[in-house]
Design a protein around this motif. Structure first.
Motif: not given
Length: 135
Positions: A57-62, A68-78
């Motif tokens: 939700t924060t990413a969408l607000r930003a 893009a969430w699935p790829k951003l999710r991987c980046i945040i995790w890594r």
């Protein structure tokens, strides 16, 4: 180095990697061979869903598109394991290193301040501002 970090993030987001593992390998080998600081959000619960998905939700607000969430999710995790206080003090040999969910390098702080995305380097620990800066 300043230009490289932004280009690598854009390349990862547009490359369409099918898994987090391939995204993490591409990002790490493209930027540096040093290991990245890894901090978990909760030692008792280290799942990606518990640590990273809470930032969707924060990413969408930003300003990140939902696609893009699935790829951003991987980046945040890594990069941070979902910990907004993650800090790697000498990432890339740069003093003050990288900070926050997406591990933004300190070398970008002046540009981000001029662009009014952050007010100071400590703002990179704020999840919303970090995700805006990574956009």
């Amino acid at each position: 180095m300043k230009r490289l970090a932004g280009l690598v993030l854009v390349a990862i987001l547009s490359a369409g990697f099918p898994s987090c593992e391939r995204t993490a390998v591409a990002f790490q080998s493209a930027v540096t061979n040093t290991s990245l600081a890894v901090q978990t959000c909760n030692p008792a619960n280290r799942t990606k869903a518990a640590c990273v998905d809470r930032w969707r939700t924060t990413a969408l607000r930003a300003g990140w598109p939902a696609s893009a969430w699935p790829k951003l999710r991987c980046i945040i995790w890594r990069e941070s394991r979902g910990n907004p206080r993650a800090w790697h003090p000498f990432d890339g040999g740069i003093p003050d290193g990288s900070k926050g969910l997406t591990q933004i390098l300190a070398i970008h702080v002046d540009h981000l301040i001029r662009s009014r995305i952050i007010r100071n380097g400590a703002d990179l620990f704020d999840p919303y501002r970090n995700l805006r800066a990574a956009r």
